[in-house]
Design a protein around this motif. Structure first.
Motif, PDB file in Angstrom:
ATOM      1  N   THR A  28       0.833  -1.207   0.000  1.00 39.40           N
ATOM      2  CA  THR A  28       0.000   0.000   0.000  1.00 39.40           C
ATOM      3  C   THR A  28       0.867   1.256   0.000  1.00 39.40           C
ATOM      4  OG1 THR A  28      -0.159  -0.067   2.427  1.00 39.40           O
ATOM      5  CG2 THR A  28      -1.938  -1.114   1.163  1.00 39.40           C
ATOM      6  N   ARG A  29       2.022   1.195   0.651  1.00 44.11           N
ATOM      7  CA  ARG A  29       2.849   2.400   0.727  1.00 44.11           C
ATOM      8  C   ARG A  29       3.474   2.772  -0.612  1.00 44.11           C
ATOM      9  NH1 ARG A  29       6.657  -0.755   4.320  1.00 44.11           N
ATOM     10  NH2 ARG A  29       8.564  -1.179   3.130  1.00 44.11           N
ATOM     11  N   ASP A  30       3.347   1.891  -1.627  1.00 46.05           N
ATOM     12  CA  ASP A  30       3.822   2.244  -2.963  1.00 46.05           C
ATOM     13  C   ASP A  30       3.035   3.412  -3.554  1.00 46.05           C
ATOM     14  OD1 ASP A  30       5.701   0.238  -2.833  1.00 46.05           O
ATOM     15  OD2 ASP A  30       4.512  -1.216  -3.973  1.00 46.05           O
ATOM     16  N   LEU A  31       1.846   3.698  -2.994  1.00 47.19           N
ATOM     17  CA  LEU A  31       1.029   4.808  -3.479  1.00 47.19           C
ATOM     18  C   LEU A  31       1.404   6.131  -2.820  1.00 47.19           C
ATOM     19  CD1 LEU A  31      -0.601   2.463  -4.678  1.00 47.19           C
ATOM     20  CD2 LEU A  31      -2.695   3.694  -4.058  1.00 47.19           C
ATOM     21  N   LEU A  32       2.175   6.076  -1.741  1.00 48.87           N
ATOM     22  CA  LEU A  32       2.529   7.301  -1.032  1.00 48.87           C
ATOM     23  C   LEU A  32       3.361   8.216  -1.923  1.00 48.87           C
ATOM     24  CD1 LEU A  32       3.433   5.809   2.465  1.00 48.87           C
ATOM     25  CD2 LEU A  32       1.440   7.215   1.915  1.00 48.87           C
ATOM     26  N   GLY A  33       3.063   9.504  -1.860  1.00 45.76           N
ATOM     27  CA  GLY A  33       3.795  10.487  -2.629  1.00 45.76           C
ATOM     28  C   GLY A  33       3.165  10.835  -3.957  1.00 45.76           C
ATOM     29  N   ILE A  34       2.238   9.996  -4.443  1.00 41.66           N
ATOM     30  CA  ILE A  34       1.574  10.299  -5.715  1.00 41.66           C
ATOM     31  C   ILE A  34       0.622  11.478  -5.540  1.00 41.66           C
ATOM     32  CG2 ILE A  34       0.006   9.412  -7.486  1.00 41.66           C
ATOM     33  CD1 ILE A  34       1.179   6.641  -6.966  1.00 41.66           C
ATOM     34  N   LEU A  35      -0.170  11.432  -4.473  1.00 38.84           N
ATOM     35  CA  LEU A  35      -1.037  12.552  -4.117  1.00 38.84           C
ATOM     36  C   LEU A  35      -0.471  13.211  -2.869  1.00 38.84           C
ATOM     37  CD1 LEU A  35      -3.633  14.272  -4.233  1.00 38.84           C
ATOM     38  CD2 LEU A  35      -4.779  12.450  -2.924  1.00 38.84           C
ATOM     39  N   ARG A  36      -0.301  14.525  -2.936  1.00 32.42           N
ATOM     40  CA  ARG A  36       0.148  15.288  -1.770  1.00 32.42           C
ATOM     41  C   ARG A  36      -0.983  16.182  -1.305  1.00 32.42           C
ATOM     42  NH1 ARG A  36       6.341  17.447  -2.477  1.00 32.42           N
ATOM     43  NH2 ARG A  36       7.355  15.425  -2.783  1.00 32.42           N
ATOM     44  N   THR A  37      -1.280  16.120  -0.020  1.00 28.49           N
ATOM     45  CA  THR A  37      -2.304  16.993   0.549  1.00 28.49           C
ATOM     46  C   THR A  37      -1.777  17.635   1.822  1.00 28.49           C
ATOM     47  OG1 THR A  37      -3.299  15.231   1.909  1.00 28.49           O
ATOM     48  CG2 THR A  37      -4.194  15.535  -0.313  1.00 28.49           C
ATOM     49  N   VAL A  38      -2.294  18.804   2.122  1.00 29.03           N
ATOM     50  CA  VAL A  38      -2.111  19.431   3.433  1.00 29.03           C
ATOM     51  C   VAL A  38      -3.500  19.724   3.955  1.00 29.03           C
ATOM     52  CG1 VAL A  38      -1.298  21.459   4.676  1.00 29.03           C
ATOM     53  CG2 VAL A  38       0.160  20.413   2.933  1.00 29.03           C
TER      54      VAL A  38
END
Length: 399
Positions: free
Chosen positions: A105-115
């Motif tokens: 699942t962490r392979d998706l991290l960084g594709i969408l950035r939100t604050v």
């Protein structure tokens, strides 16, 4: 970067819902309790794989359902990617990218950035150090996704070492413990801990000027803000190399060995560190007024937004029911920062709470459905306005 479409299945109060979003400002309006925050929570979950409201996944799944799905179409530099997370409480979550299963699942991290700025952010200023550590780690992973693996490895090593310390402490009282296995985990903890510590310290140094500037803007009448990273290894420069941190880590572990065996817990490492927020020369916690605490929390999020944007990818800015909590001057300051975002998603119980400068797409949530409100003008930042065509791929209904 912006999210073109968000789709949820069995998430919180939503059995199924599709949310169309645009570049620029998107305002989601509805009475309290209709599910507005659930929508932006899901958006944040797609980016960070954690909720800003709860620590576990179980509350995210609609009552009576076995799993929930969050799916979003993310557009960056003209390319659209479809992200999907399947939430399975008590079991491993699953992820898909462009409908193909991801290894982790962490392979998706960084594709969408939100604050995401929400009322819960007051806890970053007023709460326990764990709240500030979580803030740091989420921002660290957002900037550099590989730290998700470093943090997971550190947490596993910490859990194993604490278990060994507890059993070794018991043997110490009845005879003499064998510390050879514990020393193996000392090395592992120092390896992962020094990497995590170096990442945090560098990130705090990079964040500081953005946070200080944001606080001065939203609270110009207040004393200046600041932040200092306090390590359990003592005072160390923020640019200390990883190998030096590792050596210091092992030295401190050896120095505190007796205390750790007595207490059966690890006393050294990033899990014991603190991000101290300052107001003038002293700590903000316990001394900042309610308004100053709100301004500090807002400055941390705006600082994170500024830092991520300086990295080259402007994040999606999410403001969950915050304008009603701010006075007119802070609303105006926030509106100025928001104006520079590629995409902003705002929730409000009353549309009038949102500053008039933030004109854009407006979505009304009522009776379990979402409808677009005709505002009588082209939404700020829309595709009609910038001349680009809207991508035609649609994430569809989650499955």
């Amino acid at each position: 970067m912006y999210v073109r479409h968000l789709a949820l299945l069995e998430y919180r109060s939503w059995a199924a819902v599709d949310v169309p979003l645009s570049p620029g400002v998107n305002v989601i309006v509805g009475r309290n309790g209709v599910g507005k925050t659930n929508l932006v929570e899901a958006l944040g979950y797609l980016a960070t794989q954690s909720s800003h409201r709860v620590s576990g996944d179980q509350p995210l799944v609609r009552r009576g359902a076995g799993q929930a799905v969050v799916r979003g179409a993310v557009v960056h530099d003209g390319r659209e990617l479809l992200l999907e997370l399947e939430i399975n409480p008590g079991k491993a979550n699953r992820a898909r990218l462009n409908r193909a299963p991801a290894t982790r699942t962490r392979d998706l991290l960084g594709i969408l950035r939100t604050v995401l700025f929400a009322p819960e952010d007051l806890a970053i200023v007023r709460g326990d150090p764990s709240e500030r550590r979580q803030f740091m780690d989420e921002l660290l992973v957002m900037r550099t996704p590989r730290y998700a693996g470093v943090k997971a490895d550190y947490d596993r090593a910490l859990k194993q070492r604490n278990s060994l310390l507890k059993s070794a402490g018991a043997r110490r009282r009845s005879g003499g413990p064998d510390l050879s296995v514990l020393e193996v985990w000392d090395e592992a903890l120092a390896d992962f801990g020094s990497q995590l510590l170096a990442g945090r310290m560098a990130m705090v140094g990079a964040l500081r000027p953005y946070m200080v500037a944001a606080y001065a803007d939203v609270a110009p009448e207040s004393e200046p803000a600041g932040m200092v990273y306090r390590t359990s290894l003592g005072d160390l420069p923020e640019d200390t190399p990883v190998e030096e941190l590792r050596v210091a880590y092992l030295d401190e572990i050896a120095r505190r060995r007796g205390n750790e065996l007595d207490r059966g817990i690890t006393l050294v490492g990033p899990h014991r560190d603190e991000l101290e927020l300052l107001l003038g020369p002293g700590p903000a916690k316990g001394y900042a007024s309610h308004g100053e605490s709100w301004s500090m929390a807002l400055a941390l999020r705006l600082g994170a937004f500024g830092l991520l944007r300086a990295d080259g990818i402007a994040p999606v800015l999410v403001l969950d029911d915050v304008f009603a909590e701010l006075d007119s001057s802070r609303r105006a300051s926030l509106a100025r920062w928001v104006a520079g975002a590629d995409q902003v998603v705002i929730t409000a119980a009353v549309g009038a709470d949102v500053p008039a400068a933030l004109v854009g797409r407006q979505l009304l949530v009522e009776n379990g459905s979402i409808t677009e409100v005709d505002t009588g003008s082209t939404p700020a930042g829309s595709d009609e306005q910038d001349g680009h065509e809207q991508p035609t791929a649609d994430p569809g209904t989650p499955a």
